[in-house]
Design an enzyme around this catalytic site. Structure first.
Site, PDB file in Angstrom:
ATOM      1  N   SER A 173       9.000   8.523  -2.361  1.00 32.71           N
ATOM      2  CA  SER A 173       9.876   8.486  -1.187  1.00 32.71           C
ATOM      3  C   SER A 173      11.341   8.509  -1.594  1.00 32.71           C
ATOM      4  O   SER A 173      11.720   8.059  -2.673  1.00 32.71           O
ATOM      5  CB  SER A 173       9.621   7.213  -0.376  1.00 32.71           C
TER       6      SER A 173
HETATM    7  N1  SAM Z   1       5.748   4.597  -1.469  1.00 35.98           N
HETATM    8  C1  SAM Z   1       5.396   5.706  -2.291  1.00 35.98           C
HETATM    9  C2  SAM Z   1       6.377   5.860  -3.443  1.00 35.98           C
HETATM   10  O1  SAM Z   1       7.395   5.197  -3.447  1.00 35.98           O
HETATM   11  O2  SAM Z   1       6.103   6.675  -4.330  1.00 35.98           O
HETATM   12  C3  SAM Z   1       5.339   6.913  -1.431  1.00 35.98           C
HETATM   13  C4  SAM Z   1       4.191   7.790  -1.705  1.00 35.98           C
HETATM   14  S1  SAM Z   1       3.837   9.091  -0.633  1.00 35.98           S
HETATM   15  C5  SAM Z   1       5.108   9.202   0.440  1.00 35.98           C
HETATM   16  C6  SAM Z   1       2.551   8.488   0.379  1.00 35.98           C
HETATM   17  C7  SAM Z   1       1.285   8.201  -0.323  1.00 35.98           C
HETATM   18  O3  SAM Z   1       0.334   7.788   0.668  1.00 35.98           O
HETATM   19  C8  SAM Z   1       0.639   9.336  -1.051  1.00 35.98           C
HETATM   20  O4  SAM Z   1       0.559   9.027  -2.409  1.00 35.98           O
HETATM   21  C9  SAM Z   1      -0.751   9.478  -0.411  1.00 35.98           C
HETATM   22  O5  SAM Z   1      -1.740   9.805  -1.339  1.00 35.98           O
HETATM   23  C10 SAM Z   1      -0.934   8.098   0.161  1.00 35.98           C
HETATM   24  N2  SAM Z   1      -1.920   7.958   1.263  1.00 35.98           N
HETATM   25  C11 SAM Z   1      -2.116   8.753   2.323  1.00 35.98           C
HETATM   26  N3  SAM Z   1      -3.094   8.249   3.107  1.00 35.98           N
HETATM   27  C12 SAM Z   1      -3.513   7.102   2.519  1.00 35.98           C
HETATM   28  C13 SAM Z   1      -4.477   6.122   2.838  1.00 35.98           C
HETATM   29  N4  SAM Z   1      -5.231   6.189   3.932  1.00 35.98           N
HETATM   30  N5  SAM Z   1      -4.630   5.080   2.012  1.00 35.98           N
HETATM   31  C14 SAM Z   1      -3.898   4.975   0.884  1.00 35.98           C
HETATM   32  N6  SAM Z   1      -2.968   5.873   0.520  1.00 35.98           N
HETATM   33  C15 SAM Z   1      -2.765   6.919   1.336  1.00 35.98           C
END
Ligand code: SAM
Length: 667
Positions: free
Chosen positions: A62
């Site tokens: 992010s």
């Molecule tokens: N907070 C993270 C960072 O700082 O790197 C942001 C990562 S990205 C924006 C969002 C993440 O949500 C992705 O890695 C994706 O695989 C994960 N994701 C999507 N749906 C999910 C779920 N149901 N449970 C867990 N992770 C999920």
């Protein structure tokens, strides 16, 4: 490492505190967590730019600002137990862990979770539990949580997560708003059954995939990106459209001389910069032509400097100033995006310039100059052609020097990659030497070739700028943008210098180049632009005029290098400046933004603004085309057309009899 520490501090000051995050716990944690550890080594140097970066599995880390915004909104404090859903790289969980007592994080991709765990270990952050799974179901054994942050966008707040909030706990989650975007919501649990909801503004996240989220093969309402957050949504201010309507000055028809006269208020400036909200809208071209005709005819402007490549515009300049076409020159404007300059509106304006210039003495003739640097191969040909004519020996040396760039001339965007991957020797030294050599012989050459010396030097400068531009472009980011806009501004300065101390110039370029970057998101990313540089150099002597529209059609491609299509422009976003202007209810007007109180005060607050270039992607419009700006600081005035139409590209039927071969519109 030291360099990155100070870059991190600067990032927190400018991008996070500078945009209104003020919780000292959050700012301190952001200053402590090394974001570069959470991306691959190839992205380390971009870790402190204001944007998401790839982390594998098609996911992104992010944007720092949004991480800070979400943690502040969640009111995370010492002693809290916090759940993060969508741990990705682990960065947000790491920042939260520097404030809270314990962090529980869930990620659906095992490879990402593994990498995040390794980072936590390396950094000694041992108050984070991370597991692989579907985060929409929460982490029941560890509940209740004081705060839950969801880093992916779902159709609604998952009931399991609401249930796992402590009374008084806060859930921050992006949810689908309509088919083009998401809204960041804050839910506070008031008691067993009641939640208070606050809307924090439009955002764009990757989809939340899971039992209480989207199904794996759903059509998500957004692209697969984390986007720049738009910040908290402004309260709708019903009075604003009414205030705009009262201040709006209706614009006459384009061919009514009264149209140009409306802009006489800026005629005393040395530089009048005219923007456009898209590169493919007829009204913007016709309005700029009407204003420019007036400035040339009635107020002595002699320079029309446009966002086109120098060698291509030079061919037009020869035509409009009744100079002979350059022998052997390639026909101009043959490269993507051809419609920007080969369209019926530009054709009509060029015809007018030529006719006008016929009536005035050569020194007073208005010239047509290109500020941009993309057509490197035509510039190389022009420098060589010039030297072959005035000094064949110097031509041979130049040929040798530019040989370094030869393999890349046709597709210079691959040059940066070659420099990176193959250790290709940089051509920088040789092209700068060539530029210097030309300038050093200024006195000898200038007598031989009048106007063509300026042309040759400007082409040599372009090649030197373009070499650096293509080298750094591969990385993206602020540096290549700044290089291009600085080159455009310096070209304007060189042209003004050549035309004499009292000359006056009109500039045509996109709003993103014309509106003062310091008062847009570009400023936060440390990007500058021509408008800003003109204000810094000319002060009150520069007028910055933006253009905008609500809806209609536009000529644009779907991808770089793609075919031109006529696309529908979506009605403007409800949180945008454009929507306020639309709701003012007038079809076309000039809005003078200088010292018009209290309207100016009300418009100062940054709002969404739409930018359409040569590419338009309506399906991801919020992500791809909106940014934030403070309108009255960005521009001195706004020219508004509520509904607009696509430009019409020139075809063979527009050939003009008797014009030189190189005149583009005869092709
Ligand atoms: N907070 C993270 C960072 O700082 O790197 C942001 C990562 S990205 C924006 C969002 C993440 O949500 C992705 O890695 C994706 O695989 C994960 N994701 C999507 N749906 C999910 C779920 N149901 N449970 C867990 N992770 C999920």
């Amino acid at each position: 490492m030291l360099a990155l520490t100070s870059t991190r501090k600067r990032m927190v000051d400018t991008q996070i505190a500078g945009r209104g995050v003020c919780d000292p716990l959050v700012l301190d944690a952001m200053r402590r967590v090394p974001r570069e550890t959470f991306v691959g080594p190839e992205f380390e140097e971009f870790a402190y730019e204001d944007g998401p970066l790839p982390i594998g599995e098609g996911q992104t880390i992010s944007q720092p600002y949004i991480v800070a915004l979400m943690i502040e909104a969640a009111e995370v404090k010492t002693g809290d137990r916090v759940l993060e859903v969508g741990a990705g790289s682990g960065y947000a969980a790491a920042v939260i862990s520097r404030i809270a007592d314990r962090v529980y994080a869930i990620e659906r991709y095992p490879s990402l979770a593994e990498a995040a765990r390794r980072r936590f270990r390396e950094l000694g952050y041992n108050n984070i539990d991370l597991r692989v799974g579907d985060g929409t179901k929460g982490w029941l054994e560890a509940a209740p949580f004081d705060a839950i942050l969801v880093s992916a966008g779902g159709p609604e707040a998952p009931p399991a997560l609401k249930q796992q909030l402590a009374i008084g706990g806060r859930l921050i989650i992006p949810v689908a708003e309509d088919e083009r975007g998401q809204t960041l919501l804050k839910l506070t649990r008031k008691n067993e059954d009641d939640y208070e909801t606050v809307d924090l503004g439009a955002v764009m996240f990757v989809p939340l995939i899971g039992e209480q989220g989207w199904a794996e093969n759903d059509r998500y309402p957004v692209g697969n990106h984390v986007a720049g957050n738009d910040g908290p949504r402004q309260q709708p201010l019903q009075a604003l459209p009414k205030m705009i309507a009262e201040a709006a000055e209706p614009l006459p028809e384009f061919d009514d001389p009264a149209f140009g006269r409306m802009f006489d208020r800026f005629a005393d400036r040395r530089v009048v910069l005219l923007g456009e909200a898209s590169h493919g809208t007829s009204e913007f071209y016709r309005a700029r032509a009407a204003i420019t005709r007036r400035l040339i005819e009635a107020h002595g402007f002699t320079i029309v400097a446009v966002e086109a490549d120098w060698p291509d515009a030079e061919a037009i300049d020869r035509y409009v100033r009744h100079r002979p076409a350059r022998a052997g020159a390639e026909p101009p404007f043959q490269r993507f995006p051809t419609w920007m300059w080969c369209n019926t509106d530009v054709d009509a304006f060029i015809g007018w310039m030529r006719a006008h210039n016929d009536e005035v003495a050569p020194v007073q003739r208005a010239g047509f100059y290109g500020l941009d640097l993309y057509n490197m191969s035509a510039s190389i040909a022009a420098v060589l052609g010039y030297l072959d004519r005035v000094d064949p020996k110097a031509g041979a040396v130049a040929r040798e020097r530019y040989g370094c760039l030869t393999p890349w001339q046709k597709e210079p965007s691959t040059y940066g990659r070659a420099v990176l991957t193959a250790g290709y020797r940089k051509c920088e030294r040789t092209v700068i030497e060539q530029c210097r050599a030309l300038l050093e012989r200024r006195l000898d050459y200038a007598t031989k070739g009048d106007e063509s010396f300026l042309d040759a030097v400007q082409n040599a400068r372009l090649i030197a700028s373009a070499e650096r531009y293509y080298r750094v472009m591969y990385y993206g980011g602020a540096e290549s943008w700044n290089l291009r806009d600085t080159h455009m501004f310096e070209t304007l300065e060189h042209v003004m210098e050549a035309r004499g101390p009292t000359c006056k110039a009109v500039v045509w370029a996109h709003n993103s180049h014309i509106g003062d970057a310091r008062f847009t998101d570009m400023g936060i990313r440390e990007e500058l632009n021509v408008g800003q540089l003109c204000r810094e150099r000319f002060g009150h002597d520069a007028a910055l005029i933006g253009f905008g529209t609500h809806a209609g059609t536009v000529a644009a491609a779907s991808d770089w290098g793609g075919e031109m299509e006529v696309k529908h422009v979506r009605p403007s976003h409800r949180d945008s400046f454009e929507r306020l202007c639309h709701e003012a209810g007038a079809p076309r007007f000039l809005l003078d933004l200088r010292s018009r109180e209290p309207l100016r005060q009300h418009l100062l607050e940054p709002r969404l603004e739409r930018f359409i270039g040569v590419i338009y992607r309506p399906e991801t419009e919020l992500l791809s085309h909106y940014s934030r700006a403070s309108l009255p600081q960005q521009f001195d005035a706004l020219t508004w057309f509520d509904e607009t139409s696509a430009i019409q590209p020139l075809g063979p039927e527009h050939a003009r009899a008797g014009v030189p071969d190189t005149y583009p519109f005869g092709l």
